[in-house]
Design a protein around this motif. Structure first.
Motif, PDB file in Angstrom:
ATOM      1  N   ASP A  19      -7.360   6.625 -16.592  1.00  0.00           N
ATOM      2  CA  ASP A  19      -7.113   5.255 -16.152  1.00  0.00           C
ATOM      3  C   ASP A  19      -6.575   5.222 -14.720  1.00  0.00           C
ATOM      4  OD1 ASP A  19      -7.102   2.468 -16.338  1.00  0.00           O
ATOM      5  OD2 ASP A  19      -5.074   2.409 -17.172  1.00  0.00           O
ATOM      6  N   TRP A  20      -7.187   6.003 -13.839  1.00  0.00           N
ATOM      7  CA  TRP A  20      -6.759   6.073 -12.440  1.00  0.00           C
ATOM      8  C   TRP A  20      -7.579   5.196 -11.518  1.00  0.00           C
ATOM      9  CZ3 TRP A  20      -6.059  12.084 -11.687  1.00  0.00           C
ATOM     10  CH2 TRP A  20      -4.899  12.493 -12.351  1.00  0.00           C
ATOM     11  N   LYS A  21      -8.639   4.587 -12.020  1.00  0.00           N
ATOM     12  CA  LYS A  21      -9.475   3.737 -11.157  1.00  0.00           C
ATOM     13  C   LYS A  21      -8.628   2.641 -10.509  1.00  0.00           C
ATOM     14  CE  LYS A  21     -13.901   1.399 -10.876  1.00  0.00           C
ATOM     15  NZ  LYS A  21     -15.120   1.014 -11.588  1.00  0.00           N
ATOM     16  N   GLN A  22      -7.619   2.188 -11.237  1.00  0.00           N
ATOM     17  CA  GLN A  22      -6.737   1.137 -10.720  1.00  0.00           C
ATOM     18  C   GLN A  22      -6.032   1.553  -9.425  1.00  0.00           C
ATOM     19  OE1 GLN A  22      -3.194   0.468 -13.189  1.00  0.00           O
ATOM     20  NE2 GLN A  22      -3.622   2.440 -14.210  1.00  0.00           N
ATOM     21  N   SER A  26      -9.952   1.270  -1.749  1.00  0.00           N
ATOM     22  CA  SER A  26     -10.451   1.906  -0.522  1.00  0.00           C
ATOM     23  C   SER A  26      -9.327   2.479   0.325  1.00  0.00           C
ATOM     24  CB  SER A  26     -11.262   0.898   0.293  1.00  0.00           C
ATOM     25  OG  SER A  26     -12.380   0.462  -0.439  1.00  0.00           O
ATOM     26  N   LYS A  27      -8.246   1.728   0.476  1.00  0.00           N
ATOM     27  CA  LYS A  27      -7.120   2.193   1.296  1.00  0.00           C
ATOM     28  C   LYS A  27      -6.533   3.485   0.742  1.00  0.00           C
ATOM     29  CE  LYS A  27      -3.073   0.746   0.453  1.00  0.00           C
ATOM     30  NZ  LYS A  27      -1.949   1.570   0.146  1.00  0.00           N
ATOM     31  N   ASN A  28      -6.294   3.524  -0.547  1.00  0.00           N
ATOM     32  CA  ASN A  28      -5.675   4.708  -1.131  1.00  0.00           C
ATOM     33  C   ASN A  28      -6.613   5.917  -1.115  1.00  0.00           C
ATOM     34  OD1 ASN A  28      -2.990   3.933  -1.713  1.00  0.00           O
ATOM     35  ND2 ASN A  28      -3.760   2.656  -3.362  1.00  0.00           N
ATOM     36  N   LEU A  29      -7.900   5.683  -1.302  1.00  0.00           N
ATOM     37  CA  LEU A  29      -8.848   6.801  -1.204  1.00  0.00           C
ATOM     38  C   LEU A  29      -8.894   7.335   0.220  1.00  0.00           C
ATOM     39  CD1 LEU A  29     -11.681   5.459  -3.527  1.00  0.00           C
ATOM     40  CD2 LEU A  29     -10.209   7.446  -3.969  1.00  0.00           C
ATOM     41  N   ALA A  30      -8.897   6.433   1.207  1.00  0.00           N
ATOM     42  CA  ALA A  30      -8.894   6.865   2.609  1.00  0.00           C
ATOM     43  C   ALA A  30      -7.616   7.633   2.935  1.00  0.00           C
ATOM     44  CB  ALA A  30      -9.057   5.670   3.539  1.00  0.00           C
ATOM     45  N   LEU A  31      -6.484   7.141   2.456  1.00  0.00           N
ATOM     46  CA  LEU A  31      -5.218   7.846   2.674  1.00  0.00           C
ATOM     47  C   LEU A  31      -5.229   9.216   2.002  1.00  0.00           C
ATOM     48  CD1 LEU A  31      -2.669   4.923   2.263  1.00  0.00           C
ATOM     49  CD2 LEU A  31      -3.145   6.209   4.353  1.00  0.00           C
TER      50      LEU A  31
END
Length: 112
Positions: A19-22, A26-31
């Motif tokens: 349940d990590w999709k939450q 985009s910001k957190n993936l980029a970080l």
């Protein structure tokens, strides 16, 4: 199933099972990509050329896997084909860095 689809499927299943999709906006993936890139840089920190070329491959593999995983998830989130975007970028760079001007130099395109 090709390898890319297999990797995306494994990544999204791993993410969804927890349940990590939450957390994967985009910001957190980029970080996350940036942070993992810094961890890759840390492997080479304070090493001279020869030492840097002889770091443990396993450490490089681990950090590259993290960088690529978050990159793939960001691409998947935005329905981007990683192969297409890389090939497009190569075309753009070929125009910025024509062989006759860029060969053998590390100068930026606006300095050629």
């Amino acid at each position: 199933m090709d390898k890319y689809k297999e990797v995306i499927k494994a990544l999204t299943e791993f993410r969804d099972d927890r349940d990590w999709k939450q957390f994967h906006d985009s910001k957190n993936l980029a970080l996350a990509i940036s942070i993992e890139s810094a961890e890759l840089n840390e492997i080479f920190l304070w090493k001279n050329g020869e030492e840097a070329e002889n770091v443990k491959k396993e450490k490089i593999k681990e950090e590259l896997a993290d960088i690529l995983s978050f990159s793939f998830l960001l691409a998947e989130k935005h329905n981007l084909d990683i192969f297409d975007i890389v090939l497009d970028k190569i075309k753009i760079n070929a125009e910025k860095y024509p062989v006759d001007k860029a060969k053998g130099t590390a100068k930026k395109y606006d300095e050629l």
